[in-house]
Design a protein around this motif. Structure first.
Motif, PDB file in Angstrom:
ATOM      1  N   ARG A  19     -61.905 -16.701  50.965  1.00  0.00           N
ATOM      2  CA  ARG A  19     -62.028 -17.241  52.321  1.00  0.00           C
ATOM      3  C   ARG A  19     -60.751 -16.985  53.102  1.00  0.00           C
ATOM      4  O   ARG A  19     -59.657 -17.353  52.662  1.00  0.00           O
ATOM      5  N   THR A  57     -63.540 -18.019  60.255  1.00  0.00           N
ATOM      6  CA  THR A  57     -63.316 -18.041  58.808  1.00  0.00           C
ATOM      7  C   THR A  57     -64.433 -17.268  58.125  1.00  0.00           C
ATOM      8  O   THR A  57     -65.617 -17.541  58.343  1.00  0.00           O
ATOM      9  N   THR A  81     -65.636 -14.889  54.386  1.00  0.00           N
ATOM     10  CA  THR A  81     -65.414 -14.654  52.953  1.00  0.00           C
ATOM     11  C   THR A  81     -65.395 -13.160  52.699  1.00  0.00           C
ATOM     12  O   THR A  81     -66.382 -12.459  52.937  1.00  0.00           O
TER      13      THR A  81
END
Length: 497
Positions: A111, A133, A135
């Protein structure tokens, strides 16, 4: 990736952030003409080993293209938003079309927080285009060091390594006590690996036998990266004991020097400090001269950042135009060419991972506006949230202060640092001094010429870090004067684990 936190602070400006796909302003948006910065963060898309970031940004007072800074977990990369965007030109005819950006930059697996800041042409005002944000899939090598066995004078090891970006075999570096002693290709048949990673196939095993002196040694294997990502340790390191001739393990020499050794000579051998014997894994005295552009060839075990923007976004890492070795010093010549400040960051023992470490450097700097120097330990994963140790750190000619980031405190583009009260060395950097960082389990200590300046038990990393010597543009001090030209001279560096 490569360098640490951004020093940018968003200025107080009016800004229009367009949220739809149609960029025409409504009729009642006349006040938007007062905005210093306009723009939109269209998308942040994770890719293997990185993020693709796209959008547009413009200075409302000019048609000229402007700078955008993208931070990933606080590490900054600057680009120019100059791609053609006809939709922007249609919405803002006075600005023209040359304001788009779309770029892919490295990012650690896991992340990551990605933030984008747009600047006016002069660089005096800025505004956030937002954060996202995501991943990120891993792109760095994976694998395992399965075995490490010893004989009277050697270490035999085996394991496997894969790079997610290719099915072809990759090179791996065998490192003993932090020093690369052999490079082999991981191409041997490993049916078990092929079953676990069918897209890679089975041909990814390695084995090697390397010479070693008597005593205890740390053995690690580093996968050489292909494509995005970076060189990464595959599996954990192993500690082995090699029996010296005669049947007894040889003990390393132990120096009686104190924790903050003030000697002008390069320390050699192990050193006892604060109840621990630290084993020397790297030492460099810079005795081989190297002209500009020749340091990489003369010192192949050192790594360096190249072609990236530095932390402030003003400087460009350009080791071939900055680094040289003369008179027993590694010299950083910080200067501008054609208006571009040129800087450098060196990884003395390349990307060697350290889970604790002791680093001493003897150095001096000129007194020069616009530039700074920091000796630092930075996460091997490039995830700033794991922490950061800075010592010594100061503008060129300034008085160094120590700082260590508290792991797990990353928020809103920044970290919490200790000591909470700033402490300083008792002299500036215009003459030679020895700075020592001692990162042990549960504590980080900072020494200046043998004197303890500060310590912290509240900001202690627990993950692998690499050593970096970073000379760059100063943060938060405005535009670097084009006439500024300064030097950082490293007399020697020594690293212990």
């Amino acid at each position: 990736m490569r360098h640490r936190r951004s020093g940018f602070v968003a200025a107080s400006v009016s800004i229009v952030i367009l949220t739809g796909t149609a960029f025409a302003l409504p009729a009642n948006a006349a006040t938007a003409s007062t905005a210093a910065v306009r723009g939109h963060l269209d998308a942040v898309t994770p890719v293997r080993g990185g993020v693709t970031v796209s959008g547009w940004a413009a200075d409302s007072s000019t048609t000229a293209s402007t700078k955008v800074t993208i931070t990933v977990n606080g590490a900054a990369t600057s680009i120019v938003a100059s791609a053609a965007r006809r939709d922007v030109a249609a919405a803002y005819p006075s600005l023209g079309a040359a304001h788009g950006f779309a770029t892919t930059i490295n990012a650690p697996a896991g992340r990551d927080q990605v933030c984008v800041t747009a600047f006016t042409k002069a660089g005096t005002k800025s505004a956030s285009l937002g954060c996202s944000t995501v991943t990120v899939p891993n792109a760095s090598p994976i694998g395992a060091l399965d075995t490490a066995t010893t004989s009277a004078s050697s270490i035999a090891l085996s394991g496997w390594a894969i790079d997610p970006d290719t099915a072809s075999p990759i090179a791996v570096q065998v490192r003993v006590d932090g020093v690369t002693v052999q490079t082999v290709t991981a191409s041997a048949a490993r049916p078990d690996v092929g079953r676990a990673y069918p897209s890679a196939g089975p041909n990814h095993g390695f084995s090697a036998t390397v010479p070693a002196s008597g005593g205890n040694h740390s053995v690690c294997v580093v996968g050489v990266n292909v494509g995005r990502g970076g060189n990464t340790g595959v599996g954990g390191c192993k500690t082995v004991s090699v029996t010296a001739p005669g049947g007894a393990p040889a003990l390393p020499p132990v120096s009686s020097a104190p924790a903050g050794d003030t000697s002008t000579a390069l320390p050699t051998g192990s050193v006892a400090s604060n109840g621990r014997v630290w084993k020397q894994t790297y030492a460099q005295d810079f005795t081989t001269p190297a002209a500009l552009g020749q340091v990489a060839a003369k010192y192949p075990s050192m790594g360096a950042y190249d072609g990236y923007s530095d932390t402030s976004g003003q400087g460009k890492y350009s080791p071939s135009k900055v680094l040289s070795v003369a008179n027993g010093n590694l010299d950083f010549w910080l200067h501008s060419e054609n208006g571009q400040p040129l800087v450098a960051a060196v990884l003395p023992d390349d990307y060697a991972p350290h889970t604790t470490g002791r680093v001493s450097i003897r150095y001096k700097t000129t007194n020069t506006d616009g530039y700074k120097f920091v000796g630092m330990m930075w996460p091997s994963s490039d995830n700033w949230n794991e922490g950061e140790i800075d010592w010594p750190e100061a503008d060129l000619g300034g008085t160094p202060r120590p700082a260590s980031a508290v792991p797990g405190t990353f928020s809103n583009g920044g970290m919490s640092f200790q000591p909470s009260t700033q402490m300083f060395a008792d002299s500036d950097t215009t003459s030679y001094h020895v700075a020592t960082t001692e990162w042990d389990k549960g504590i980080v200590r900072f020494y200046w010429d043998g004197k303890l300046v500060a310590s912290t038990t509240k900001a202690v990393p627990t993950t692998p870090f690499r050593v970096t010597l970073q000379a760059e543009t100063a943060i938060g001090e405005g535009t670097v004067p084009a006439s500024s030209s300064g030097h950082v001279d490293i007399d020697w560096i020594s690293i212990w684990d």
